[in-house]
Motif scaffolding. Structure first.
Motif, PDB file in Angstrom:
ATOM      1  N   ASN A 104       0.841  -1.189   0.000  1.00 13.66           N
ATOM      2  CA  ASN A 104       0.000   0.000   0.000  1.00 13.66           C
ATOM      3  C   ASN A 104       0.887   1.254   0.000  1.00 13.66           C
ATOM      4  O   ASN A 104       1.649   1.478   0.944  1.00 13.66           O
ATOM      5  CB  ASN A 104      -0.908  -0.017   1.231  1.00 13.66           C
ATOM      6  CG  ASN A 104      -1.727  -1.296   1.307  1.00 13.66           C
ATOM      7  OD1 ASN A 104      -2.549  -1.568   0.441  1.00 13.66           O
ATOM      8  ND2 ASN A 104      -1.496  -2.100   2.338  1.00 13.66           N
ATOM      9  N   THR A 106       1.491   5.518  -0.650  1.00 14.18           N
ATOM     10  CA  THR A 106       0.937   6.871  -0.622  1.00 14.18           C
ATOM     11  C   THR A 106       1.792   7.772  -1.507  1.00 14.18           C
ATOM     12  O   THR A 106       3.024   7.755  -1.416  1.00 14.18           O
ATOM     13  CB  THR A 106       0.932   7.433   0.813  1.00 14.18           C
ATOM     14  OG1 THR A 106       0.201   6.549   1.663  1.00 14.18           O
ATOM     15  CG2 THR A 106       0.269   8.806   0.844  1.00 14.18           C
ATOM     16  N   GLU A 377      -3.708  -6.704   4.725  1.00 13.07           N
ATOM     17  CA  GLU A 377      -4.749  -5.990   3.991  1.00 13.07           C
ATOM     18  C   GLU A 377      -4.184  -5.263   2.785  1.00 13.07           C
ATOM     19  O   GLU A 377      -3.213  -4.522   2.893  1.00 13.07           O
ATOM     20  CB  GLU A 377      -5.445  -4.982   4.920  1.00 13.07           C
ATOM     21  CG  GLU A 377      -6.735  -4.432   4.343  1.00 13.07           C
ATOM     22  CD  GLU A 377      -7.480  -3.552   5.333  1.00 13.07           C
ATOM     23  OE1 GLU A 377      -8.526  -3.008   4.944  1.00 13.07           O
ATOM     24  OE2 GLU A 377      -7.018  -3.390   6.475  1.00 13.07           O
ATOM     25  N   ASN A 378      -4.821  -5.488   1.647  1.00 15.86           N
ATOM     26  CA  ASN A 378      -4.511  -4.745   0.429  1.00 15.86           C
ATOM     27  C   ASN A 378      -5.483  -3.563   0.356  1.00 15.86           C
ATOM     28  O   ASN A 378      -6.663  -3.735   0.092  1.00 15.86           O
ATOM     29  CB  ASN A 378      -4.664  -5.653  -0.792  1.00 15.86           C
ATOM     30  CG  ASN A 378      -4.283  -4.963  -2.089  1.00 15.86           C
ATOM     31  OD1 ASN A 378      -4.207  -3.747  -2.161  1.00 15.86           O
ATOM     32  ND2 ASN A 378      -4.051  -5.748  -3.130  1.00 15.86           N
ATOM     33  N   LYS A 379      -4.965  -2.363   0.589  1.00 18.42           N
ATOM     34  CA  LYS A 379      -5.809  -1.166   0.636  1.00 18.42           C
ATOM     35  C   LYS A 379      -5.585  -0.258  -0.577  1.00 18.42           C
ATOM     36  O   LYS A 379      -5.953   0.917  -0.536  1.00 18.42           O
ATOM     37  CB  LYS A 379      -5.535  -0.394   1.939  1.00 18.42           C
ATOM     38  CG  LYS A 379      -5.932  -1.165   3.189  1.00 18.42           C
ATOM     39  CD  LYS A 379      -5.723  -0.361   4.455  1.00 18.42           C
ATOM     40  CE  LYS A 379      -4.267  -0.372   4.877  1.00 18.42           C
ATOM     41  NZ  LYS A 379      -4.062   0.221   6.220  1.00 18.42           N
ATOM     42  N   THR A 380      -4.962  -0.784  -1.638  1.00 18.82           N
ATOM     43  CA  THR A 380      -4.721   0.049  -2.813  1.00 18.82           C
ATOM     44  C   THR A 380      -6.028   0.625  -3.334  1.00 18.82           C
ATOM     45  O   THR A 380      -7.031  -0.079  -3.463  1.00 18.82           O
ATOM     46  CB  THR A 380      -4.018  -0.749  -3.929  1.00 18.82           C
ATOM     47  OG1 THR A 380      -4.762  -1.944  -4.199  1.00 18.82           O
ATOM     48  CG2 THR A 380      -2.611  -1.142  -3.518  1.00 18.82           C
ATOM     49  N   GLY A 381      -6.010   1.927  -3.611  1.00 23.26           N
ATOM     50  CA  GLY A 381      -7.197   2.599  -4.103  1.00 23.26           C
ATOM     51  C   GLY A 381      -8.185   3.003  -3.028  1.00 23.26           C
ATOM     52  O   GLY A 381      -9.215   3.613  -3.327  1.00 23.26           O
ATOM     53  N   LYS A 382      -7.890   2.693  -1.762  1.00 24.58           N
ATOM     54  CA  LYS A 382      -8.770   3.051  -0.652  1.00 24.58           C
ATOM     55  C   LYS A 382      -7.988   3.842   0.397  1.00 24.58           C
ATOM     56  O   LYS A 382      -6.774   3.710   0.507  1.00 24.58           O
ATOM     57  CB  LYS A 382      -9.358   1.790   0.004  1.00 24.58           C
ATOM     58  CG  LYS A 382     -10.228   0.946  -0.925  1.00 24.58           C
ATOM     59  CD  LYS A 382     -10.750  -0.299  -0.238  1.00 24.58           C
ATOM     60  CE  LYS A 382      -9.665  -1.355  -0.065  1.00 24.58           C
ATOM     61  NZ  LYS A 382     -10.185  -2.634   0.447  1.00 24.58           N
ATOM     62  N   ASP A 383      -8.703   4.625   1.177  1.00 21.95           N
ATOM     63  CA  ASP A 383      -8.121   5.347   2.318  1.00 21.95           C
ATOM     64  C   ASP A 383      -6.896   6.180   1.929  1.00 21.95           C
ATOM     65  O   ASP A 383      -5.943   6.302   2.710  1.00 21.95           O
ATOM     66  CB  ASP A 383      -7.725   4.357   3.429  1.00 21.95           C
ATOM     67  CG  ASP A 383      -8.906   3.535   3.921  1.00 21.95           C
ATOM     68  OD1 ASP A 383     -10.035   4.056   3.880  1.00 21.95           O
ATOM     69  OD2 ASP A 383      -8.699   2.379   4.322  1.00 21.95           O
ATOM     70  N   PRO A 387      -3.942   3.685  -6.266  1.00 17.60           N
ATOM     71  CA  PRO A 387      -4.662   2.530  -6.810  1.00 17.60           C
ATOM     72  C   PRO A 387      -3.813   1.733  -7.793  1.00 17.60           C
ATOM     73  O   PRO A 387      -2.861   2.247  -8.378  1.00 17.60           O
ATOM     74  CB  PRO A 387      -5.840   3.189  -7.534  1.00 17.60           C
ATOM     75  CG  PRO A 387      -5.277   4.495  -8.002  1.00 17.60           C
ATOM     76  CD  PRO A 387      -4.297   4.933  -6.936  1.00 17.60           C
ATOM     77  N   PHE A 391      -9.551   0.406 -11.818  1.00 14.39           N
ATOM     78  CA  PHE A 391     -10.121   1.320 -10.829  1.00 14.39           C
ATOM     79  C   PHE A 391     -10.775   2.489 -11.537  1.00 14.39           C
ATOM     80  O   PHE A 391     -10.549   2.744 -12.716  1.00 14.39           O
ATOM     81  CB  PHE A 391      -9.049   1.825  -9.856  1.00 14.39           C
ATOM     82  CG  PHE A 391      -7.931   2.586 -10.510  1.00 14.39           C
ATOM     83  CD1 PHE A 391      -8.049   3.943 -10.795  1.00 14.39           C
ATOM     84  CD2 PHE A 391      -6.746   1.942 -10.866  1.00 14.39           C
ATOM     85  CE1 PHE A 391      -7.014   4.639 -11.415  1.00 14.39           C
ATOM     86  CE2 PHE A 391      -5.712   2.644 -11.484  1.00 14.39           C
ATOM     87  CZ  PHE A 391      -5.849   3.992 -11.757  1.00 14.39           C
TER      88      PHE A 391
END
Length: 577
Positions: A104, A106, A377-383, A387, A391
């Motif tokens: 993940n 940023t 957890e794969n949170k790519t594109g979220k929070d 992404p 998407f």
């Protein structure tokens, strides 16, 4: 004369820094009477490879950075990972990303974000900066980013920071030639720089013959130590085979040995990653017998879901105490053309033996890999995480801070944009997309081979010199312009194709804009369609579908991927049919 020019540039930079002021405004004092306002944008990626390969809970996609994010380099401090990529003449320079787990990421923007320090004003899109290195030095708790700048007479430069989240210091010009520098710090705190260079004068044996040099580095003066340079690799793994473009060197130390990892074969179909070993950072370096340790050059060209050009890699110890490698690769479209550019991929690396080997790096690359053990957890594109995969990115221009994926070309986006209550206002420069100058265009990287990009536009041009809309651009000589302009008293929408710098309007239509107009470009592999909707929903194609050939590096050349831009100009030369 130079001092007077500098004063003028600083004054203009000061004027441009005011929100909503464009070049025309700053120089002439005139207001743009009716600047275009983009109300929203929706980018949607829809590649079959992601639909056919859904993720399991313990998997993530590679490439981790889709679109034009080539030449990755990576470092870590504790459990913080920082990764940088090439950006060429895009602005800001050297995009940088942060992660806690390698999955993940940023987007932190760009390292070189001041025109006073990095100014690719009049350069081709494939100039600017490329092949950065990033290294954390635990001996002085400092991060170093080193890169070659092909603009402004900078050459090789280095910048430092204690915290990449808070920005970087001023560029320091380094006293050596060549490209692809990387800095390494030994266990005793001593610094070294390795880089690609030409052979000594008179010793070039063939075209593409390059060498890797090492210098000792003075940490107090932040300069290489004169006279300490030494060639540690001549040509590549085996000089008798005339290897080309040994480059992108990185030094590592493990189990008392020094490892030099480089790209070899040129950034194309013969690209690969090779490894050498030594008992000293200054060599002699001996190549591994099992080189290359990463490549895609051995497989049929017509293979399904092809990934190619793999190389230009860097290694880092992951959160599971296992090594991982980031590297560039390409995913060509259905016509085997490279429109999305060179992207950042990742693979686990087996370093249980003497030499590191990319796991599954010598077989056709798969679209997904296992997350490091312990990452849940794969949170790519979220929070707020970057992404990947398929998407949808929706931009309503309501946030105080514009997403870092929106970039300028040859200059800051802030020089021509204003965030208003209605949306994003672009204050057009008297520059069109074909000029080697900063353009009033807000760009987004093409990240899929199959995608749509739609923008709602509030705009009524005043003259034939005014145009606003969408551009799809590989470079200043190869692009499409899809925009609204005037001819006499009438308003037109037109599609212009520019190839080798020669422009031709291929379709146009007279329109009446009563409120807003929605513009859309839709690509299915090599086929691009441009359409518009006067009521916001019912799209009508302008002309036939067109080839994306000019948006590929195969046709246009260079090092970048295709960009999609929200474009406005007060120097339009595209005319309706």
């Amino acid at each position: 004369m130079k001092q007077q020019l500098l004063v003028l540039l600083l004054a203009l930079s000061f004027l441009f820094s005011f929100k909503g002021v464009g070049v025309k405004d700053a120089i002439t004092g005139k207001k743009n009477v009716n600047p275009p306002v983009f109300l929203n944008v929706v980018y949607q990626g829809n590649d079959d490879i992601y639909k056919n390969n859904p993720l399991k809970p313990d998997e993530f996609y590679s490439p981790v950075l889709q679109g034009c994010y080539p030449d990755p380099a990576i470092t870590k401090k504790g459990d913080d990972y920082f990764m940088v990529c090439s950006s060429f003449a895009m602005f800001p320079g050297v995009p940088i990303f942060h992660s806690k787990d390698l999955v993940n990421w940023t987007d932190l923007g760009g390292v070189l974000n001041k025109v006073s320090e990095f100014n690719p004003h009049d350069t081709g899109i494939s100039q600017g900066v490329y092949a950065p290195g990033i290294t954390y030095n635990p001996h002085n708790d400092t991060f170093y980013m080193i890169v070659t700048a092909f603009s402004g007479g900078l050459g090789n430069i280095i910048v430092k920071t204690k915290d990449p989240m808070k920005g970087w210091g001023n560029p320091i010009k380094l006293g050596f030639n060549g490209i692809d520098p990387c800095i390494f710090f030994d266990d005793n705190g001593k610094g070294y720089i390795v880089h690609n260079d030409a052979p000594d004068k008179g010793k070039e044996l063939y075209q593409g013959h390059r060498v890797i040099k090492v210098w000792e580095y003075d940490l107090e003066k932040d300069q290489v130590i004169p006279g300490t340079d030494k060639i540690i690799v001549d040509g590549g793994v085996d000089l008798s085979k005339k290897p080309i473009w040994i480059e992108a060197p990185h030094l590592y130390k493990k189990d008392g040995h020094y490892y030099l990892m480089c790209a070899e074969g040129g950034t194309g179909g013969n690209h690969s990653e090779v490894i050498f070993i030594s008992d000293s950072p200054k060599g002699p370096f001996k190549p591994a017998l099992n080189n290359p340790i990463l490549t895609q050059r051995y497989f049929p060209q017509n293979r399904k879901d092809k990934v190619d050009w793999a190389g230009h890699a860097d290694l880092v110890l992951g959160p599971d105490n296992k090594y991982y490698g980031v590297f560039l690769g390409i995913r060509p479209n259905d016509k085997d053309r490279v429109n999305t550019g060179r992207e950042t991929f990742m693979l686990p690396v087996d370093w249980s033996g003497t030499f590191p080997v990319f796991e599954n790096g010598l077989v056709p690359l798969e679209p997904k890999i296992k997350m490091p053990k312990g990452v849940t957890e794969n949170k790519t594109g979220k929070d707020g995480f970057f992404p990947n995969g398929n998407f949808t990115f929706t931009e309503n221009f309501t946030s105080d801070k514009l997403d870092y994926r929106w970039i300028g070309l040859r200059g800051p986006r802030e020089n021509f944009i204003s965030l208003t209550k209605k949306g994003l206002q672009i204050n057009p420069f008297e520059v069109n997309i074909k000029e080697l100058k900063p353009t009033s265009t807000l760009f987004y990287r093409q990240m899929h081979n199959t995608f749509s990009f739609a923008a709602t536009l509030d705009y009524k041009p005043e003259s034939e010199k005014d145009l606003a809309g969408i551009t799809c651009l590989q470079n200043e000589q190869f692009n499409y312009v899809f925009g609204i302009t005037k001819k006499g008293k009438d308003t037109y929408i037109l599609l212009e194709r520019t190839e080798k710098g020669q422009s031709k309007t291929i379709a146009s239509a007279k329109i009446e804009i009563k409120k807003n107009i929605r513009l859309q470009v839709k690509a299915t592999g090599d086929s691009y369609e441009f359409s518009y909707a006067l009521n916001g929903t019912d799209f009508k194609n302008l002309g036939e579908s067109v080839s994306g050939d000019i948006l590929s590096t195969n046709i246009a050349g260079g090092f970048t991927g295709a960009l999609i831009g929200l474009y406005a100009t007060a120097a339009n030369d595209a005319q309706p049919l």
